[in-house]
Design a protein around this motif. Sequence first.
Motif, PDB file in Angstrom:
ATOM      1  N   GLY A   2       0.808  -1.215   0.000  1.00 19.02           N
ATOM      2  CA  GLY A   2       0.000   0.000   0.000  1.00 19.02           C
ATOM      3  C   GLY A   2       0.839   1.261   0.000  1.00 19.02           C
ATOM      4  O   GLY A   2       2.060   1.230  -0.141  1.00 19.02           O
ATOM      5  N   HIS A   3       0.156   2.383   0.186  1.00 17.44           N
ATOM      6  CA  HIS A   3       0.814   3.692   0.257  1.00 17.44           C
ATOM      7  C   HIS A   3       1.432   3.847   1.644  1.00 17.44           C
ATOM      8  O   HIS A   3       0.799   3.534   2.649  1.00 17.44           O
ATOM      9  N   VAL A   4       2.661   4.358   1.694  1.00 16.88           N
ATOM     10  CA  VAL A   4       3.392   4.444   2.959  1.00 16.88           C
ATOM     11  C   VAL A   4       3.575   5.902   3.377  1.00 16.88           C
ATOM     12  O   VAL A   4       4.103   6.711   2.625  1.00 16.88           O
ATOM     13  N   PHE A   5       3.128   6.195   4.594  1.00 15.60           N
ATOM     14  CA  PHE A   5       3.442   7.460   5.253  1.00 15.60           C
ATOM     15  C   PHE A   5       4.568   7.151   6.232  1.00 15.60           C
ATOM     16  O   PHE A   5       4.472   6.198   7.011  1.00 15.60           O
ATOM     17  N   ALA A   6       5.630   7.930   6.219  1.00 16.45           N
ATOM     18  CA  ALA A   6       6.756   7.704   7.131  1.00 16.45           C
ATOM     19  C   ALA A   6       7.289   9.052   7.617  1.00 16.45           C
ATOM     20  O   ALA A   6       8.291   9.557   7.116  1.00 16.45           O
ATOM     21  N   PRO A   7       6.607   9.645   8.597  1.00 13.79           N
ATOM     22  CA  PRO A   7       7.025  10.961   9.081  1.00 13.79           C
ATOM     23  C   PRO A   7       8.369  10.900   9.802  1.00 13.79           C
ATOM     24  O   PRO A   7       8.746   9.872  10.357  1.00 13.79           O
ATOM     25  N   SER A   8       9.072  12.010   9.771  1.00 12.08           N
ATOM     26  CA  SER A   8      10.318  12.147  10.516  1.00 12.08           C
ATOM     27  C   SER A   8       9.973  12.717  11.890  1.00 12.08           C
ATOM     28  O   SER A   8       9.285  13.739  11.988  1.00 12.08           O
ATOM     29  N   ILE A   9      10.440  12.046  12.944  1.00 13.84           N
ATOM     30  CA  ILE A   9      10.081  12.447  14.305  1.00 13.84           C
ATOM     31  C   ILE A   9      11.352  12.669  15.116  1.00 13.84           C
ATOM     32  O   ILE A   9      12.233  11.810  15.143  1.00 13.84           O
ATOM     33  N   ASP A  10      11.425  13.799  15.778  1.00 15.22           N
ATOM     34  CA  ASP A  10      12.534  14.119  16.679  1.00 15.22           C
ATOM     35  C   ASP A  10      12.035  13.904  18.106  1.00 15.22           C
ATOM     36  O   ASP A  10      11.561  14.828  18.760  1.00 15.22           O
ATOM     37  N   TYR A  11      12.116  12.666  18.583  1.00 10.91           N
ATOM     38  CA  TYR A  11      11.571  12.311  19.890  1.00 10.91           C
ATOM     39  C   TYR A  11      12.197  13.119  21.029  1.00 10.91           C
ATOM     40  O   TYR A  11      11.536  13.401  22.027  1.00 10.91           O
ATOM     41  N   GLU A  12      13.462  13.461  20.886  1.00  8.45           N
ATOM     42  CA  GLU A  12      14.148  14.189  21.950  1.00  8.45           C
ATOM     43  C   GLU A  12      13.580  15.585  22.155  1.00  8.45           C
ATOM     44  O   GLU A  12      13.639  16.126  23.249  1.00  8.45           O
ATOM     45  N   ASN A  13      13.033  16.175  21.094  1.00  8.86           N
ATOM     46  CA  ASN A  13      12.483  17.529  21.177  1.00  8.86           C
ATOM     47  C   ASN A  13      10.970  17.579  20.993  1.00  8.86           C
ATOM     48  O   ASN A  13      10.398  18.666  20.921  1.00  8.86           O
ATOM     49  N   ALA A  14      10.344  16.407  20.885  1.00  6.52           N
ATOM     50  CA  ALA A  14       8.887  16.336  20.705  1.00  6.52           C
ATOM     51  C   ALA A  14       8.331  15.320  21.693  1.00  6.52           C
ATOM     52  O   ALA A  14       8.108  14.172  21.353  1.00  6.52           O
ATOM     53  N   SER A  15       8.120  15.762  22.920  1.00  2.24           N
ATOM     54  CA  SER A  15       7.664  14.845  23.966  1.00  2.24           C
ATOM     55  C   SER A  15       6.198  14.440  23.814  1.00  2.24           C
ATOM     56  O   SER A  15       5.720  13.567  24.526  1.00  2.24           O
ATOM     57  N   HIS A  16       5.507  15.063  22.870  1.00  5.67           N
ATOM     58  CA  HIS A  16       4.109  14.723  22.595  1.00  5.67           C
ATOM     59  C   HIS A  16       3.975  14.095  21.214  1.00  5.67           C
ATOM     60  O   HIS A  16       3.018  14.376  20.485  1.00  5.67           O
ATOM     61  N   SER A  17       4.909  13.223  20.858  1.00  5.45           N
ATOM     62  CA  SER A  17       4.918  12.667  19.505  1.00  5.45           C
ATOM     63  C   SER A  17       3.657  11.881  19.182  1.00  5.45           C
ATOM     64  O   SER A  17       3.181  11.904  18.046  1.00  5.45           O
ATOM     65  N   ILE A  18       3.076  11.199  20.169  1.00  8.34           N
ATOM     66  CA  ILE A  18       1.858  10.426  19.901  1.00  8.34           C
ATOM     67  C   ILE A  18       0.734  11.354  19.457  1.00  8.34           C
ATOM     68  O   ILE A  18       0.115  11.123  18.412  1.00  8.34           O
ATOM     69  N   SER A  19       0.467  12.388  20.224  1.00  3.50           N
ATOM     70  CA  SER A  19      -0.608  13.311  19.846  1.00  3.50           C
ATOM     71  C   SER A  19      -0.245  14.072  18.569  1.00  3.50           C
ATOM     72  O   SER A  19      -1.132  14.360  17.752  1.00  3.50           O
ATOM     73  N   ASP A  20       1.034  14.367  18.371  1.00 13.06           N
ATOM     74  CA  ASP A  20       1.452  15.046  17.136  1.00 13.06           C
ATOM     75  C   ASP A  20       1.147  14.178  15.913  1.00 13.06           C
ATOM     76  O   ASP A  20       0.611  14.661  14.908  1.00 13.06           O
ATOM     77  N   ILE A  21       1.481  12.892  15.999  1.00 12.33           N
ATOM     78  CA  ILE A  21       1.227  11.969  14.878  1.00 12.33           C
ATOM     79  C   ILE A  21      -0.274  11.855  14.633  1.00 12.33           C
ATOM     80  O   ILE A  21      -0.736  11.929  13.484  1.00 12.33           O
ATOM     81  N   ILE A  22      -1.034  11.692  15.696  1.00 14.59           N
ATOM     82  CA  ILE A  22      -2.493  11.579  15.551  1.00 14.59           C
ATOM     83  C   ILE A  22      -3.057  12.826  14.878  1.00 14.59           C
ATOM     84  O   ILE A  22      -3.881  12.734  13.963  1.00 14.59           O
ATOM     85  N   ASN A  23      -2.601  14.000  15.295  1.00 16.19           N
ATOM     86  CA  ASN A  23      -3.107  15.251  14.713  1.00 16.19           C
ATOM     87  C   ASN A  23      -2.762  15.376  13.236  1.00 16.19           C
ATOM     88  O   ASN A  23      -3.588  15.804  12.439  1.00 16.19           O
ATOM     89  N   VAL A  24      -1.552  14.987  12.856  1.00 16.89           N
ATOM     90  CA  VAL A  24      -1.136  15.101  11.455  1.00 16.89           C
ATOM     91  C   VAL A  24      -1.950  14.170  10.549  1.00 16.89           C
ATOM     92  O   VAL A  24      -2.313  14.535   9.436  1.00 16.89           O
ATOM     93  N   TYR A  25      -2.271  12.973  11.043  1.00 18.33           N
ATOM     94  CA  TYR A  25      -2.935  11.973  10.201  1.00 18.33           C
ATOM     95  C   TYR A  25      -4.426  11.834  10.487  1.00 18.33           C
ATOM     96  O   TYR A  25      -5.085  10.947   9.930  1.00 18.33           O
ATOM     97  N   GLN A  26      -4.969  12.708  11.299  1.00 20.47           N
ATOM     98  CA  GLN A  26      -6.382  12.651  11.676  1.00 20.47           C
ATOM     99  C   GLN A  26      -7.311  12.677  10.469  1.00 20.47           C
ATOM    100  O   GLN A  26      -8.337  12.006  10.457  1.00 20.47           O
ATOM    101  N   ASP A  27      -6.970  13.434   9.439  1.00 20.95           N
ATOM    102  CA  ASP A  27      -7.838  13.572   8.273  1.00 20.95           C
ATOM    103  C   ASP A  27      -7.486  12.608   7.145  1.00 20.95           C
ATOM    104  O   ASP A  27      -8.021  12.715   6.048  1.00 20.95           O
ATOM    105  N   LYS A  28      -6.585  11.677   7.412  1.00 22.33           N
ATOM    106  CA  LYS A  28      -6.222  10.669   6.418  1.00 22.33           C
ATOM    107  C   LYS A  28      -6.741   9.321   6.907  1.00 22.33           C
ATOM    108  O   LYS A  28      -6.959   9.118   8.087  1.00 22.33           O
ATOM    109  N   THR A  29      -6.934   8.416   6.007  1.00 22.87           N
ATOM    110  CA  THR A  29      -7.320   7.065   6.399  1.00 22.87           C
ATOM    111  C   THR A  29      -6.044   6.287   6.700  1.00 22.87           C
ATOM    112  O   THR A  29      -5.208   6.104   5.821  1.00 22.87           O
TER     113      THR A  29
END
Length: 168
Positions: free
Chosen positions: A25-52
């Motif tokens: 299928g189609h692959v989404f593979a965001p770049s994540i800086d975990y050391e500077n993004a302590s809310h990566s889970i919510s960030d990922i959810i927000n970015v992909y909320q409008d995508k299937t």
Amino acid sequence: MNILYIHGLNGSLSPEKRLVLEAYGHVFAPSIDYENASHSISDIINVYQDKTVNIVMGSSMGGFAGYYVSNHFQCPALLFNPALAKRPVVQHITDIEYKTSPIKQFVLGSEDTVVFAKDTLQFLASTIPFHPNYYIHLRNHLAHRIPLAVFKAEVEVFFDTLDRVNNN
């Protein structure tokens, strides 16, 4: 089918592994800086909320994030050595309505000295009250890094399992 791949700490999805996933299928593979993004889970959810998002995959820190992201999107997940019990950087776990997703396949290496299989298994045991469908593959001689051959084999098993479950 859309596959969301979440890489580990200071990692990325290699071109070879991306090719394996693109066969499905189609692959989404965001770049994540975990050391500077302590809310990566919510960030990922927000970015992909409008995508299937049909499938979530992740490795190490990405497996940790993928565990919760797949719960949010209520989709199956394939997680390699997920850092569920302990993490080297602070990450906030988002309050998510769902405590599990339909299917989760875990690949744990017996020789992983970064994410210990024993710790992950203890974490998973604590979620049994939620009655998730877990498929756990303990791989002897597998360390933290996932070789391409192991990645290919586990992706194939994962999609075969999904086909089998969906056809029953």
